[in-house]
Design a protein around this motif. Structure first.
Motif, short mmCIF file in Angstrom:
data_model
loop_
_atom_site.label_atom_id
_atom_site.label_comp_id
_atom_site.label_asym_id
_atom_site.label_seq_id
_atom_site.Cartn_x
_atom_site.Cartn_y
_atom_site.Cartn_z
N ARG A 77 0.86 -1.19 0.00
CA ARG A 77 0.00 0.00 0.00
C ARG A 77 0.89 1.23 0.00
NH1 ARG A 77 -4.04 2.91 4.19
NH2 ARG A 77 -2.42 4.46 3.85
N GLU A 78 0.32 2.40 -0.21
CA GLU A 78 1.06 3.64 0.04
C GLU A 78 1.50 3.62 1.50
OE1 GLU A 78 1.60 6.50 -2.00
OE2 GLU A 78 0.93 5.17 -3.62
N ASP A 79 2.76 3.88 1.76
CA ASP A 79 3.24 4.03 3.13
C ASP A 79 2.83 2.84 4.01
OD1 ASP A 79 4.60 5.35 5.06
OD2 ASP A 79 3.12 6.90 5.41
N ALA A 80 3.14 1.65 3.54
CA ALA A 80 2.58 0.42 4.12
C ALA A 80 2.93 0.21 5.59
CB ALA A 80 3.05 -0.78 3.31
N VAL A 81 4.17 0.47 5.98
CA VAL A 81 4.57 0.17 7.37
C VAL A 81 3.76 1.00 8.35
CG1 VAL A 81 6.47 0.39 9.04
CG2 VAL A 81 6.87 -0.72 6.84
N THR A 82 3.68 2.31 8.09
CA THR A 82 2.94 3.20 9.00
C THR A 82 1.45 2.88 8.98
OG1 THR A 82 4.56 4.92 8.57
CG2 THR A 82 2.49 5.63 9.53
N ALA A 83 0.89 2.67 7.78
CA ALA A 83 -0.55 2.41 7.65
C ALA A 83 -0.92 1.09 8.34
CB ALA A 83 -0.94 2.36 6.18
N LEU A 84 -0.07 0.08 8.22
CA LEU A 84 -0.37 -1.21 8.85
C LEU A 84 -0.31 -1.09 10.37
CD1 LEU A 84 -1.06 -4.21 8.43
CD2 LEU A 84 1.40 -4.67 8.43
N ARG A 85 0.66 -0.36 10.87
CA ARG A 85 0.76 -0.21 12.33
C ARG A 85 -0.45 0.54 12.88
NH1 ARG A 85 5.26 -1.75 14.77
NH2 ARG A 85 5.35 -0.18 16.41
N GLN A 86 -0.95 1.51 12.11
CA GLN A 86 -2.16 2.21 12.54
C GLN A 86 -3.36 1.28 12.58
OE1 GLN A 86 -2.78 5.72 10.15
NE2 GLN A 86 -1.14 6.81 11.22
N LEU A 87 -3.50 0.46 11.55
CA LEU A 87 -4.63 -0.46 11.47
C LEU A 87 -4.57 -1.52 12.57
CD1 LEU A 87 -7.13 -1.50 9.88
CD2 LEU A 87 -5.55 -2.85 8.49
N VAL A 88 -3.35 -1.95 12.91
CA VAL A 88 -3.14 -3.00 13.91
C VAL A 88 -3.35 -2.46 15.32
CG1 VAL A 88 -1.21 -4.28 14.93
CG2 VAL A 88 -1.74 -4.55 12.51
N GLY A 89 -2.89 -1.25 15.59
CA GLY A 89 -3.07 -0.64 16.91
C GLY A 89 -1.92 -0.94 17.87
N ALA A 90 -2.03 -0.40 19.07
CA ALA A 90 -0.96 -0.53 20.07
C ALA A 90 -0.71 -2.00 20.42
CB ALA A 90 -1.35 0.24 21.34
N THR A 91 0.54 -2.29 20.85
CA THR A 91 0.93 -3.67 21.17
C THR A 91 -0.01 -4.30 22.19
OG1 THR A 91 3.23 -3.02 20.79
CG2 THR A 91 2.88 -5.10 21.93
N ASP A 92 -0.38 -3.52 23.20
CA ASP A 92 -1.30 -4.01 24.23
C ASP A 92 -2.75 -3.76 23.77
OD1 ASP A 92 -2.79 -4.58 26.44
OD2 ASP A 92 -1.62 -3.33 27.83
N PRO A 93 -3.51 -4.83 23.52
CA PRO A 93 -4.88 -4.64 23.02
C PRO A 93 -5.73 -3.73 23.90
CG PRO A 93 -4.26 -6.94 22.87
CD PRO A 93 -3.15 -6.24 23.63
N ALA B 278 2.89 -6.58 13.19
CA ALA B 278 3.14 -5.68 12.06
C ALA B 278 4.57 -5.16 12.17
CB ALA B 278 2.16 -4.51 12.09
N SER B 279 5.30 -5.17 11.06
CA SER B 279 6.69 -4.72 11.08
C SER B 279 6.78 -3.25 11.48
CB SER B 279 7.31 -4.87 9.69
OG SER B 279 7.18 -6.18 9.22
N ASP B 280 7.91 -2.88 12.14
CA ASP B 280 8.02 -1.51 12.63
C ASP B 280 8.89 -0.61 11.76
OD1 ASP B 280 10.56 -2.34 13.26
OD2 ASP B 280 10.31 -2.18 15.43
N GLY C 260 13.08 -1.73 6.82
CA GLY C 260 14.18 -2.70 6.89
C GLY C 260 13.78 -3.97 7.62
N HIS C 261 13.08 -3.80 8.74
CA HIS C 261 12.62 -4.98 9.48
C HIS C 261 11.60 -5.76 8.68
CE1 HIS C 261 13.93 -3.44 13.73
NE2 HIS C 261 14.92 -3.88 13.00
N ALA C 262 10.73 -5.05 7.93
CA ALA C 262 9.71 -5.74 7.14
C ALA C 262 10.39 -6.71 6.16
CB ALA C 262 8.85 -4.72 6.39
N GLN C 263 11.40 -6.21 5.46
CA GLN C 263 12.08 -7.06 4.47
C GLN C 263 12.78 -8.25 5.15
OE1 GLN C 263 14.26 -4.98 1.52
NE2 GLN C 263 14.38 -6.85 0.32
#
Ligand code: CMP
Length: 147
Positions: free
Chosen positions: A78-94, A117-119, A122-125
């Motif tokens: 997606r556009e800006d995938a790492v940031t967008a995925l982290r937003q969709l996933v939410g904080a580590t603690d539910p 979700a990768s942070d 570089g970590h994603a790859q």
């Protein structure tokens, strides 16, 4: 620019039958799946994947959980995938994740938090390379060949 990230639907979410709902949320947020498979983490897989967390208080529990059943791993774009995925996933603690995020909906605890979700890019790859060879990741230009 379209970029890629890596996600895991973790064993609690797979066991609860939430994989489809989570993939639907990814699609609704504009992600395209480029690679997807169900895997069982071995202890070696878990140590390698979470090497940065070795020695932390929660590491043992994390390894037990990640090896407790199948996970679904995916490369998403997606556009800006790492940031967008982290937003969709939410904080580590539910319990601290925003309303409507995947972890808020399907997470049970810090360890059983439904998804990874990768942070960073570089970590994603590095993370998807543990699970997918380059030719298992579909390119945008990919077309099925005539039989
Ligand atoms: P994840 O994004 O997959 O990365 C590391 C995981 O460790 C994290 O999600 C949580 O599932 C798990 N974890 C358990 N306890 C903690 C903690 N106290 N802080 C951060 N991560 C934790």
């Amino acid at each position: 620019m379209k970029t890629r990230s890596f996600t895991i639907v973790k064993p609690n979410a797979v066991a609860a039958g939430n994989t489809g709902r989570i993939l639907e949320m990814l699609a609704a947020a504009g992600f395209t799946v480029r690679a997807l498979k169900m895997v069982c983490f071995s202890r070696n897989d878990a140590y390698r994947f979470y090497a940065d967390h070795i020695g932390k208080t929660f590491f043992g529990e994390l390894v037990e959980f990640m090896t407790s059943g199948p996970s679904v791993v995916a490369v998403v774009e997606r556009e800006d995938a790492v940031t967008a995925l982290r937003q969709l996933v939410g904080a580590t603690d539910p319990a601290k994740a925003a309303e409507g995020t995947i972890r808020r909906l399907y997470g049970e605890s810090l360890t059983r938090n439904a998804v990874h979700a990768s942070d960073s890019d570089g970590h994603a790859q590095r993370e998807w390379s543990q699970w997918f060879t380059p030719d298992e990741i579909m390119e945008a230009e990919y077309h099925f060949k005539e039989a």
